[in-house]
Enzyme design. Structure first.
Site, short mmCIF file in Angstrom:
data_model
loop_
_atom_site.label_atom_id
_atom_site.label_comp_id
_atom_site.label_asym_id
_atom_site.label_seq_id
_atom_site.Cartn_x
_atom_site.Cartn_y
_atom_site.Cartn_z
N PRO A 96 0.82 -1.22 0.00
CA PRO A 96 0.00 0.00 0.00
C PRO A 96 0.85 1.27 0.00
O PRO A 96 0.35 2.35 -0.32
CB PRO A 96 -0.83 -0.09 1.29
CG PRO A 96 -0.54 -1.40 1.91
CD PRO A 96 0.63 -2.02 1.22
N GLU A 123 1.54 -7.85 7.64
CA GLU A 123 1.81 -6.41 7.50
C GLU A 123 2.91 -6.15 6.47
O GLU A 123 3.44 -5.04 6.41
CB GLU A 123 2.22 -5.81 8.86
CG GLU A 123 1.19 -6.00 9.95
CD GLU A 123 -0.03 -5.10 9.80
OE1 GLU A 123 0.15 -3.88 9.66
OE2 GLU A 123 -1.15 -5.64 9.82
N ARG A 165 -1.38 -7.83 -21.71
CA ARG A 165 -2.11 -7.37 -22.90
C ARG A 165 -1.30 -6.41 -23.75
O ARG A 165 -1.68 -6.11 -24.87
CB ARG A 165 -3.47 -6.77 -22.51
CG ARG A 165 -3.40 -5.51 -21.73
CD ARG A 165 -4.78 -5.09 -21.25
NE ARG A 165 -5.62 -4.53 -22.30
CZ ARG A 165 -5.49 -3.31 -22.83
NH1 ARG A 165 -4.52 -2.52 -22.41
NH2 ARG A 165 -6.29 -2.89 -23.77
N ASP A 180 -6.45 3.30 -25.72
CA ASP A 180 -6.65 3.15 -24.27
C ASP A 180 -6.64 4.50 -23.58
O ASP A 180 -5.74 5.30 -23.77
CB ASP A 180 -5.51 2.33 -23.63
CG ASP A 180 -5.54 0.88 -24.04
OD1 ASP A 180 -6.49 0.47 -24.74
OD2 ASP A 180 -4.61 0.15 -23.65
C1 JDK Z 1 0.57 -6.12 -0.24
C2 JDK Z 1 0.09 -7.28 3.15
C3 JDK Z 1 -1.92 -6.05 3.93
C4 JDK Z 1 -2.42 -4.37 5.70
C5 JDK Z 1 -0.41 -1.56 7.28
C6 JDK Z 1 -1.23 0.08 5.70
C7 JDK Z 1 -1.87 2.34 6.44
C8 JDK Z 1 -0.94 0.65 8.01
C9 JDK Z 1 -0.27 -4.29 4.67
N1 JDK Z 1 -2.78 -1.02 -3.31
C10 JDK Z 1 -2.67 -1.93 -2.31
N2 JDK Z 1 -3.53 -2.00 -1.31
N3 JDK Z 1 -3.15 -2.96 -0.48
C11 JDK Z 1 -2.04 -3.53 -0.95
C12 JDK Z 1 -1.29 -4.57 -0.29
C13 JDK Z 1 -1.65 -4.94 1.04
C14 JDK Z 1 -0.86 -5.87 1.69
C15 JDK Z 1 0.24 -6.47 1.08
C16 JDK Z 1 -0.20 -5.17 -0.91
C17 JDK Z 1 0.83 -7.34 2.01
N4 JDK Z 1 -0.93 -6.38 2.96
C18 JDK Z 1 -1.52 -4.86 4.80
C19 JDK Z 1 -2.07 -3.30 6.51
C20 JDK Z 1 -0.81 -2.71 6.41
N5 JDK Z 1 -1.29 -0.43 7.08
C21 JDK Z 1 -2.14 1.26 5.48
C22 JDK Z 1 -1.90 1.83 7.86
C23 JDK Z 1 0.06 -3.19 5.47
C24 JDK Z 1 -1.71 -2.89 -2.13
#
Ligand code: JDK
Length: 277
Positions: A96, A123, A165, A180
């Site tokens: 994220p 996490e 794609r 696109d």
């Molecule tokens: C990879 C684990 C879940 C949940 C901590 C983050 C602010 C703290 C990771 N675009 C996008 N959205 N979500 C992902 C993604 C989530 C993932 C993983 C990608 C691996 N998680 C997760 C919570 C946190 N949390 C937001 C507060 C981190 C990609």
């Protein structure tokens, strides 16, 4: 192109056997290898997570299984894949807190022969893994949008489809991607308008007359106005960011009807609204 995916949920990647990506694999245009991270654990419980240093909620993925998995993938020679040609892969880490995944990044990744994806859970992954492979590979930490998922597998499905794609010969001509939205330079970065097909009447709803007129100039203008209206409603940020030189007189008239005003710099804004940078 070769794609490796390391995950604790290999079954989550089953959709890569379907449709466009599945066909590209069957045709030999795409070599996708999904690996179970737990095959590089050595304890009875196949442990991949542990508590975070410094405290806090949740669990963090241990570095050792990732290190063994990636070392294995990077050294699996014995065939004539990109590793044999001495190519260094891009390591794509969904998170994220990564850079935004855009069409531009999809194009960049599609030009590389080898991508390795490391979708995590909990996490995320111990930072030292990203540091370690950052010294050997091109690492991209990528977010597919501003929402929090439970793991990186869905982002991998999204990114692989967007990249696949774009590979030569994967899309047929009928569905080619020259127009696109978001393709660099396409349609001056406007969203696309609505589309229609047969039958000419459905549940009492007809087709916009102009599309039946055969008048190509008027059709093009109508589509352009629809694109401007939809972009104005759904992505006003794209209008505000728009290069005024990419808009003709009719575009400017349409935007004025939609409530947009041109500032002294020529940029479009709406009265009483701040500009998002
Ligand atoms: C990879 C684990 C879940 C949940 C901590 C983050 C602010 C703290 C990771 N675009 C996008 N959205 N979500 C992902 C993604 C989530 C993932 C993983 C990608 C691996 N998680 C997760 C919570 C946190 N949390 C937001 C507060 C981190 C990609």
């Amino acid at each position: 192109m070769r794609i490796d995916v390391v995950t604790i949920f290999p079954e989550y990647l089953e959709p890569l056997n379907v449709s466009l990506v599945g066909k590209a694999r069957a045709r030999g245009q795409l070599d996708v290898r999904v690996h179970d991270l737990r095959s590089w654990t050595h304890d009875r419980h196949h442990t991949v997570d542990d508590t975070p240093y410094g405290g806090g909620p949740g669990m963090v993925m241990k570095p050792e299984p990732w290190g063994e998995a990636l070392d294995h993938i990077l050294t699996t020679g014995g065939d004539d894949g990109p590793e044999a040609a001495g190519e260094r892969p891009v390591l794509v880490v969904p998170t994220p807190s990564g850079e935004p995944f855009t069409q531009e990044l999809a194009v960049e990744l599609s030009e590389r022969p080898w991508l390795v994806f490391t979708p995590a859970r909990y996490e995320g992954i111990d930072r030292r893994v990203i540091e370690e492979y950052g010294e050997r590979l091109d690492v991209r930490e990528v977010s597919i949008g501003d929402y929090v998922l439970a793991g990186g597998e869905a982002p991998v499905l999204v990114m692989v489809e967007a990249v696949a794609r774009l590979l030569p010969g994967v899309l047929g001509n009928a569905e080619s991607h020259r127009d696109d939205s978001f393709a660099p330079g396409a349609m001056a970065d406007l969203l696309e308008g609505p589309v229609f097909t047969k039958p000419p009447e459905w549940r009492g709803r007809g087709i916009p007359e102009v599309l039946l007129s055969g008048h190509h100039g008027r059709i093009a203008r109508w589509r352009r106005d629809q694109a401007l209206a939809r972009t104005s409603a759904n992505r006003p940020d794209l209008i505000a960011r728009c290069d005024p030189a990419a808009l003709d007189k009719r575009d400017r008239a349409t935007l004025a009807e939609l409530g947009w005003q041109q500032g002294t710099d020529g940029r479009f804004g709406r009265p009483g609204e701040a500009v998002e940078e």
